[in-house]
Design an enzyme around this catalytic site. Sequence first.
Site, mmCIF file in Angstrom:
data_model
loop_
_atom_site.group_PDB
_atom_site.id
_atom_site.type_symbol
_atom_site.label_atom_id
_atom_site.label_comp_id
_atom_site.label_asym_id
_atom_site.label_seq_id
_atom_site.Cartn_x
_atom_site.Cartn_y
_atom_site.Cartn_z
ATOM 1 N N GLU A 40 -17.595 -11.619 5.140
ATOM 2 C CA GLU A 40 -16.373 -11.642 5.960
ATOM 3 C C GLU A 40 -16.759 -11.400 7.413
ATOM 4 O OE1 GLU A 40 -12.644 -9.510 4.781
ATOM 5 O OE2 GLU A 40 -12.995 -8.453 6.667
ATOM 6 N N GLN A 46 -16.671 4.980 12.152
ATOM 7 C CA GLN A 46 -16.231 3.715 11.561
ATOM 8 C C GLN A 46 -15.597 3.984 10.196
ATOM 9 O OE1 GLN A 46 -19.589 1.708 9.969
ATOM 10 N NE2 GLN A 46 -18.401 0.187 8.892
ATOM 11 N N HIS A 99 -2.973 0.031 -3.867
ATOM 12 C CA HIS A 99 -2.596 -0.104 -2.452
ATOM 13 C C HIS A 99 -1.870 1.168 -2.013
ATOM 14 C CE1 HIS A 99 -0.403 -1.510 1.110
ATOM 15 N NE2 HIS A 99 -1.350 -2.424 1.211
HETATM 16 P P1 FAD Z 1 0.805 -7.429 -1.153
HETATM 17 O O1 FAD Z 1 0.097 -8.130 -2.244
HETATM 18 O O2 FAD Z 1 2.143 -7.973 -0.750
HETATM 19 O O3 FAD Z 1 0.953 -5.898 -1.598
HETATM 20 C C1 FAD Z 1 1.426 -4.921 -0.673
HETATM 21 C C2 FAD Z 1 2.214 -3.855 -1.436
HETATM 22 O O4 FAD Z 1 3.414 -4.444 -1.980
HETATM 23 C C3 FAD Z 1 1.463 -3.268 -2.625
HETATM 24 O O5 FAD Z 1 1.832 -1.919 -2.750
HETATM 25 C C4 FAD Z 1 1.986 -4.079 -3.809
HETATM 26 O O6 FAD Z 1 1.906 -3.352 -5.034
HETATM 27 C C5 FAD Z 1 3.418 -4.337 -3.397
HETATM 28 N N1 FAD Z 1 3.924 -5.612 -3.919
HETATM 29 C C6 FAD Z 1 3.253 -6.789 -3.946
HETATM 30 N N2 FAD Z 1 4.037 -7.759 -4.481
HETATM 31 C C7 FAD Z 1 5.219 -7.176 -4.798
HETATM 32 C C8 FAD Z 1 6.413 -7.647 -5.367
HETATM 33 N N3 FAD Z 1 6.550 -8.944 -5.712
HETATM 34 N N4 FAD Z 1 7.444 -6.765 -5.553
HETATM 35 C C9 FAD Z 1 7.303 -5.471 -5.179
HETATM 36 N N5 FAD Z 1 6.184 -4.952 -4.629
HETATM 37 C C10 FAD Z 1 5.147 -5.802 -4.435
HETATM 38 N N6 FAD Z 1 -4.983 -7.542 7.122
HETATM 39 C C11 FAD Z 1 -4.868 -8.305 8.254
HETATM 40 O O7 FAD Z 1 -3.985 -8.047 9.099
HETATM 41 N N7 FAD Z 1 -5.700 -9.367 8.490
HETATM 42 C C12 FAD Z 1 -6.675 -9.712 7.592
HETATM 43 O O8 FAD Z 1 -7.406 -10.683 7.828
HETATM 44 C C13 FAD Z 1 -6.834 -8.920 6.400
HETATM 45 N N8 FAD Z 1 -7.783 -9.230 5.483
HETATM 46 C C14 FAD Z 1 -7.888 -8.495 4.316
HETATM 47 C C15 FAD Z 1 -8.842 -8.852 3.350
HETATM 48 C C16 FAD Z 1 -8.966 -8.117 2.175
HETATM 49 C C17 FAD Z 1 -9.995 -8.525 1.145
HETATM 50 C C18 FAD Z 1 -8.129 -6.992 1.950
HETATM 51 C C19 FAD Z 1 -8.276 -6.181 0.706
HETATM 52 C C20 FAD Z 1 -7.173 -6.632 2.887
HETATM 53 C C21 FAD Z 1 -7.024 -7.380 4.084
HETATM 54 N N9 FAD Z 1 -6.071 -7.066 5.056
HETATM 55 C C22 FAD Z 1 -5.945 -7.827 6.201
HETATM 56 C C23 FAD Z 1 -5.192 -5.898 4.878
HETATM 57 C C24 FAD Z 1 -3.861 -6.275 4.169
HETATM 58 O O9 FAD Z 1 -3.106 -7.106 5.002
HETATM 59 C C25 FAD Z 1 -3.124 -4.978 3.872
HETATM 60 O O10 FAD Z 1 -3.808 -4.231 2.887
HETATM 61 C C26 FAD Z 1 -1.646 -5.125 3.526
HETATM 62 O O11 FAD Z 1 -1.047 -3.827 3.633
HETATM 63 C C27 FAD Z 1 -1.362 -5.626 2.123
HETATM 64 O O12 FAD Z 1 -1.642 -6.948 2.000
HETATM 65 P P2 FAD Z 1 -1.571 -7.657 0.539
HETATM 66 O O13 FAD Z 1 -1.711 -9.086 0.768
HETATM 67 O O14 FAD Z 1 -2.465 -6.994 -0.404
HETATM 68 O O15 FAD Z 1 -0.034 -7.296 0.166
#
Ligand code: FAD
Length: 287
Positions: free
Chosen positions: A17, A212, A149
Amino acid sequence: MKLAELFNGEKTVFSFEVFPPKRDKPIKTIYDTLDALQDLQPDFISVTYGASGSLADNSTCEIASAIKHKYGIESAAHLTCVNSTKAEVTEVLRRLADNGVENILALRGDLVPDMPPKKEFLHASELISFIKEKDYSFGISGACYPEGHTDSRSQVEDILNLKKKVDAGAQHLISQLFFDNALFYDFVDKARIAGINVPIEAGIMPVTNKKQIERMVSLCGASLPAKFTKMMSRYENKPEAMRDAGIAYAVNQIVDLLSCGVDGVHLYTMNNPYIAKRICESVQSLF
Ligand code: FAD
């Protein structure tokens, strides 16, 4: 090529990444980084997306396109949605498609202070459904959290939500960083029991200085095993020793993951080719 196709059993996937340079740095800096990373021959490189969701702030598309077309390495563009409208996401999708980017890591994104969310997307699963409706045929990946999360009340709830993300169309998952492999194995077991059958890559971040990791851990809530905190306390004031210990810790994690048959390892390079190179030299033959 869609990332999911890389998990064909021929070899364990090893990916990197990178993040776009900060606004005050020229875009050229990322190409210097990529010049060095190219020699390490990762299976793909993903490029993060600014949390603000603003198109103006994001060179993700340009970099992901260059990785694929200039460097000849498969790429994935991260895309967040919580701070974007559907019209803005549609514009990014069009740009990615026009620039020949084939894979998207679809994310909700974090809430940004002083920036109210646009409320058109609440979860990553909604972004994934939206991308699929647009019918661009992108490969779609999602994020997962070995320790749950930070927004979730429990790991079980988080895994059930993860299943919704996979059911919506995520074909591959990349995990949040972790420092205790046992937590990752436990999470994968539970995900499989919940019927999540897509490849799950382990996210590994080599720690090279105490500040960090304190910042990262405050953001993502990863727990720190005693052997890790002892290492940090012992070497925190010796930068070179801290760097070498952090590299050795990451190498140990990767060797253990590979021995246990992990689907893939995703290295958070922090745009530091020196550290990526040191790690690759130690583990490349094991993939
Ligand atoms: P989701 O999958 O939407 O989950 C977030 C929360 O909502 C969780 O608690 C989940 O249990 C809950 N949830 C999910 N779906 C539902 C549903 N249908 N109903 C009710 N609750 C639900 N951030 C950036 O800004 N830029 C990046 O480039 C970036 N890259 C990342 C790469 C990786 C590998 C990881 C692990 C994280 C990255 N992040 C990045 C951080 C990420 O945006 C945050 O962790 C964010 O808070 C959650 O994103 P998610 O897509 O996992 O969210």
